[in-house]
Design a protein around this motif. Structure first.
Motif, PDB file in Angstrom:
ATOM      1  N   MET A   1      -2.420   3.020   5.307  1.00 16.58           N
ATOM      2  CA  MET A   1      -1.141   2.266   5.539  1.00 16.58           C
ATOM      3  C   MET A   1      -1.378   0.814   4.565  1.00 16.58           C
ATOM      4  O   MET A   1      -2.077   0.193   4.448  1.00 16.58           O
ATOM      5  CB  MET A   1      -0.686   2.007   6.942  1.00 16.58           C
ATOM      6  N   PRO A   2       0.158   0.588   3.823  1.00 16.80           N
ATOM      7  CA  PRO A   2       0.068  -0.489   3.143  1.00 16.80           C
ATOM      8  C   PRO A   2       0.558  -1.978   3.834  1.00 16.80           C
ATOM      9  O   PRO A   2       0.708  -2.785   3.239  1.00 16.80           O
ATOM     10  CB  PRO A   2       1.217  -0.328   2.141  1.00 16.80           C
ATOM     11  N   ASN A   3       0.885  -1.807   5.156  1.00 17.94           N
ATOM     12  CA  ASN A   3       1.541  -3.450   5.707  1.00 17.94           C
ATOM     13  C   ASN A   3       0.251  -4.329   6.073  1.00 17.94           C
ATOM     14  O   ASN A   3      -0.101  -4.897   7.026  1.00 17.94           O
ATOM     15  CB  ASN A   3       2.085  -2.802   7.080  1.00 17.94           C
ATOM     16  N   LEU A   4      -0.247  -4.671   4.979  1.00 20.53           N
ATOM     17  CA  LEU A   4      -0.983  -5.748   4.867  1.00 20.53           C
ATOM     18  C   LEU A   4      -0.273  -6.942   4.799  1.00 20.53           C
ATOM     19  O   LEU A   4       1.119  -7.152   4.643  1.00 20.53           O
ATOM     20  CB  LEU A   4      -2.200  -5.656   3.659  1.00 20.53           C
ATOM     21  N   VAL A   5      -0.952  -8.263   4.575  1.00 16.22           N
ATOM     22  CA  VAL A   5      -0.049  -9.525   4.316  1.00 16.22           C
ATOM     23  C   VAL A   5      -0.768 -10.112   3.272  1.00 16.22           C
ATOM     24  O   VAL A   5      -1.821 -10.692   3.064  1.00 16.22           O
ATOM     25  CB  VAL A   5      -0.078 -10.462   5.740  1.00 16.22           C
ATOM     26  N   PRO A   6      -0.087 -10.123   1.885  1.00 11.94           N
ATOM     27  CA  PRO A   6       1.268  -9.592   1.745  1.00 11.94           C
ATOM     28  C   PRO A   6       1.154  -8.151   1.696  1.00 11.94           C
ATOM     29  O   PRO A   6       0.168  -7.542   1.406  1.00 11.94           O
ATOM     30  CB  PRO A   6       1.700 -10.223   0.126  1.00 11.94           C
ATOM     31  N   PRO A   7       2.146  -7.594   1.789  1.00 10.56           N
ATOM     32  CA  PRO A   7       2.333  -5.879   1.735  1.00 10.56           C
ATOM     33  C   PRO A   7       1.883  -5.442   0.523  1.00 10.56           C
ATOM     34  O   PRO A   7       1.981  -6.164  -0.563  1.00 10.56           O
ATOM     35  CB  PRO A   7       3.807  -5.839   2.035  1.00 10.56           C
ATOM     36  N   VAL A   8       1.286  -4.282   0.418  1.00 13.82           N
ATOM     37  CA  VAL A   8       0.858  -3.479  -0.851  1.00 13.82           C
ATOM     38  C   VAL A   8       1.947  -3.084  -1.569  1.00 13.82           C
ATOM     39  O   VAL A   8       2.383  -1.985  -1.062  1.00 13.82           O
ATOM     40  CB  VAL A   8      -0.198  -2.450  -0.409  1.00 13.82           C
ATOM     41  N   SER A   9       2.665  -3.891  -2.347  1.00 10.35           N
ATOM     42  CA  SER A   9       3.794  -3.248  -2.800  1.00 10.35           C
ATOM     43  C   SER A   9       3.703  -2.848  -4.402  1.00 10.35           C
ATOM     44  O   SER A   9       4.890  -2.610  -5.003  1.00 10.35           O
ATOM     45  CB  SER A   9       5.078  -4.258  -2.491  1.00 10.35           C
ATOM     46  N   THR A  10       2.905  -3.099  -4.987  1.00 15.91           N
ATOM     47  CA  THR A  10       2.531  -2.846  -6.329  1.00 15.91           C
ATOM     48  C   THR A  10       1.510  -1.967  -6.692  1.00 15.91           C
ATOM     49  O   THR A  10       0.430  -1.875  -5.703  1.00 15.91           O
ATOM     50  CB  THR A  10       2.045  -4.076  -7.446  1.00 15.91           C
ATOM     51  N   VAL A  11       1.612  -1.259  -7.706  1.00 14.67           N
ATOM     52  CA  VAL A  11       0.462  -0.199  -8.034  1.00 14.67           C
ATOM     53  C   VAL A  11      -0.803  -1.010  -8.145  1.00 14.67           C
ATOM     54  O   VAL A  11      -2.060  -0.432  -7.693  1.00 14.67           O
ATOM     55  CB  VAL A  11       0.851   0.549  -9.166  1.00 14.67           C
ATOM     56  N   LYS A  12      -0.688  -2.299  -8.879  1.00 14.47           N
ATOM     57  CA  LYS A  12      -2.063  -2.906  -8.952  1.00 14.47           C
ATOM     58  C   LYS A  12      -2.691  -3.179  -7.542  1.00 14.47           C
ATOM     59  O   LYS A  12      -3.917  -3.272  -7.345  1.00 14.47           O
ATOM     60  CB  LYS A  12      -1.958  -4.389  -9.881  1.00 14.47           C
ATOM     61  N   GLN A  13      -1.907  -3.886  -6.749  1.00 10.96           N
ATOM     62  CA  GLN A  13      -2.574  -4.160  -5.406  1.00 10.96           C
ATOM     63  C   GLN A  13      -3.122  -2.871  -4.754  1.00 10.96           C
ATOM     64  O   GLN A  13      -3.999  -2.893  -4.088  1.00 10.96           O
ATOM     65  CB  GLN A  13      -1.081  -4.744  -4.555  1.00 10.96           C
ATOM     66  N   CYS A  14      -2.559  -1.772  -4.982  1.00 13.82           N
ATOM     67  CA  CYS A  14      -2.636  -0.614  -4.248  1.00 13.82           C
ATOM     68  C   CYS A  14      -4.331  -0.207  -4.870  1.00 13.82           C
ATOM     69  O   CYS A  14      -5.100   0.232  -3.883  1.00 13.82           O
ATOM     70  CB  CYS A  14      -1.574   0.408  -4.608  1.00 13.82           C
TER      71      CYS A  14
ATOM     72  N   ASP B   1     -12.610   9.775   1.366  1.00 14.78           N
ATOM     73  CA  ASP B   1     -11.599   9.917   0.358  1.00 14.78           C
ATOM     74  C   ASP B   1     -10.336   9.247   0.882  1.00 14.78           C
ATOM     75  O   ASP B   1      -9.750   9.516   1.904  1.00 14.78           O
ATOM     76  CB  ASP B   1     -11.028  11.312   0.159  1.00 14.78           C
ATOM     77  N   TYR B   2      -9.813   7.995   0.047  1.00  9.64           N
ATOM     78  CA  TYR B   2      -8.686   7.237   0.509  1.00  9.64           C
ATOM     79  C   TYR B   2      -7.572   7.656  -0.353  1.00  9.64           C
ATOM     80  O   TYR B   2      -7.660   7.381  -1.576  1.00  9.64           O
ATOM     81  CB  TYR B   2      -9.295   5.865   0.191  1.00  9.64           C
ATOM     82  N   LEU B   3      -6.561   8.335   0.288  1.00 11.92           N
ATOM     83  CA  LEU B   3      -5.514   8.395  -0.262  1.00 11.92           C
ATOM     84  C   LEU B   3      -4.687   7.094  -0.136  1.00 11.92           C
ATOM     85  O   LEU B   3      -4.517   6.702   0.924  1.00 11.92           O
ATOM     86  CB  LEU B   3      -4.490   9.416   0.373  1.00 11.92           C
ATOM     87  N   MET B   4      -3.652   6.638  -0.882  1.00 13.51           N
ATOM     88  CA  MET B   4      -3.047   5.322  -0.677  1.00 13.51           C
ATOM     89  C   MET B   4      -1.486   5.430  -0.882  1.00 13.51           C
ATOM     90  O   MET B   4      -1.058   6.403  -1.237  1.00 13.51           O
ATOM     91  CB  MET B   4      -3.529   4.418  -2.266  1.00 13.51           C
ATOM     92  N   SER B   5      -0.842   4.563  -0.162  1.00 18.83           N
ATOM     93  CA  SER B   5       0.349   4.221  -0.177  1.00 18.83           C
ATOM     94  C   SER B   5       1.052   2.877  -0.722  1.00 18.83           C
ATOM     95  O   SER B   5       0.300   2.030  -0.640  1.00 18.83           O
ATOM     96  CB  SER B   5       0.967   4.653   1.125  1.00 18.83           C
ATOM     97  N   LEU B   6       2.081   2.964  -1.105  1.00 20.50           N
ATOM     98  CA  LEU B   6       2.764   1.611  -1.316  1.00 20.50           C
ATOM     99  C   LEU B   6       3.736   1.407  -0.260  1.00 20.50           C
ATOM    100  O   LEU B   6       4.357   2.280   0.473  1.00 20.50           O
ATOM    101  CB  LEU B   6       3.526   1.968  -2.624  1.00 20.50           C
ATOM    102  N   TYR B   7       4.372  -0.108  -0.136  1.00 17.56           N
ATOM    103  CA  TYR B   7       5.093  -0.506   1.066  1.00 17.56           C
ATOM    104  C   TYR B   7       6.473  -0.497   0.364  1.00 17.56           C
ATOM    105  O   TYR B   7       6.658  -1.051  -0.663  1.00 17.56           O
ATOM    106  CB  TYR B   7       4.611  -1.803   1.336  1.00 17.56           C
TER     107      TYR B   7
END
Length: 372
Positions: free
Chosen positions: A48-61, A76-82
């Motif tokens: 889940m991407p609800n970090l502070v700040p949220p994971v809202s860009t591909v680079k952050q992800c 294996d980590y599947l990733m999501s955007l906020y």
């Protein structure tokens, strides 16, 4: 199909589990909880991407994924955007090309770190259309914000007033609308907590599924009302709702699957502050919690023992979720669960880390997990 006698069986062998709803946080907390993924019999997760700040860009992800791999490379980590006001169709195309799996939607203000969430879903229709085109997954936190307290006081007869008890049912028309508008978009209603949510997901086509947490299979409102370590969003509801979730586990044939929503908070955030943090930490013990809940469901006559089969358990704990997400278990690992051989720690902590987490059902016994 072979079914388990959960009252007499002491050992079960299954494929390694897939957990498509985990909160691994960041910094010290991430270093504490990420190693518990494999400890719990899971080798593949959707983060889940609800970090502070949220994971809202591909680079952050991608940077976040690298940090997680640095803690434990054997998952294996599947990733999501906020889903964020800055999310555009162009961001979706970039995310797809980079291997990002999906986008998580939080209605603004309903749960932990959701202040940057969605106010108007229609504003994101171009984003959803691109996600549909790119075959990405939309994960929905299916609640609406509560009506402000002052509004309750001034309109006590208003049946539309929203509290944490009806916040999920109030969201279900939004699920229906999104599915009708984007019928090919893969949508997951996360952490279903009511019979109404189960019915709503069942009423949708094959591109819609629901996840069920381990803790919602056993909790009811009375449990979290007296214990902050059982308080989460969405909150556990009535015994009838809990039993509807158990029935969905054994009878859905893939429409519902495990998503733990394991959500660690420092123990000081669960007690000792003005506001209790929403989240139940289940990661190391979630598979045992599920088995325990199924056993109690059989005892109460809510589900039938013959419905608890090898195929059903392997599906709910892994293969159904992998199929919906379109991923494979490339590691092909297996686990063994043994009844009552695991003592749930009172508190998860490490000497070099300043945060500590209290797990669900602390101090009790559950099934242990070992890797073959």
């Amino acid at each position: 199909m072979a079914f388990f006698n959960l009252f007499n069986l002491d050992e079960i062998e299954l494929p390694a589990a897939f957990d498509p709803h985990v909160h691994l946080r960041d910094g010290e907390m991430s270093k504490l909880v990420t190693p518990t993924v494999r400890a719990g019999g899971v080798n593949q997760v959707y983060v889940m991407p609800n970090l502070v700040p949220p994971v809202s860009t591909v680079k952050q992800c991608l940077e976040y994924r690298d940090r997680l791999r640095g803690i434990d490379p054997n998952v294996d980590y599947l990733m999501s955007l906020y889903l964020h006001e800055t999310t555009t169709p162009e961001v979706i195309r970039e995310a797809k090309e980079a291997g990002v799996t999906g986008v998580k939607s939080y209605p603004a203000g309903v749960t932990t770190n959701s202040s940057s969430g969605v106010v108007d879903y229609e504003a994101f229709y171009p984003v959803f259309a691109e996600m549909e085109k790119q075959n990405m997954i939309l994960n929905l936190h299916g609640e609406v914000p509560s009506t402000p307290a002052h509004a309750h006081a001034s309109s006590t007869k208003d049946s539309s007033a929203i509290t944490i008890l009806n916040a999920e049912p109030a969201f279900l028309p939004t699920l229906k609308t999104l599915h009708e508008r984007f019928p090919k978009l893969r949508i997951i209603l996360e952490h279903c907590s009511t019979a109404a949510a189960i019915a709503a997901v069942r009423a949708c086509g094959p591109t819609v599924a629901g996840t069920i947490t381990a803790h919602h299979l056993s909790l009811i409102i009375d449990d979290w009302a007296g214990d902050p370590y059982c308080f989460c969003k969405p909150v556990a509801k009535t015994p009838e709702d809990r039993d509807a979730l158990l029935q969905a586990v054994t009878s859905s044939s893939g429409k519902f699957f495990l998503g733990t929503d394991s959500a660690p908070h420092d123990s000081r955030k669960k007690r000792g502050e003005d506001k209790i943090a929403a989240g139940v930490f289940t990661q190391p013990y979630a598979l045992g919690y599920v088995l325990d809940a199924l056993g109690k469901g059989i005892e109460r006559g809510v589900i039938n023992e013959e419905d608890v089969t090898v195929e059903m358990l392997g599906g709910f704990l892994g293969s159904w979720g992998r199929k919906f997400y379109g991923v494979e278990d490339r590691r092909k690992e297996r686990i063994v669960l043994k009844r009552g051989e695991q003592s749930i720690t009172e508190v998860l902590k490490k000497d070099s880390i300043s945060v500590e987490v209290v797990p669900f059902r602390r101090g009790e016994q559950t099934w242990s997990v070992t890797w073959k």
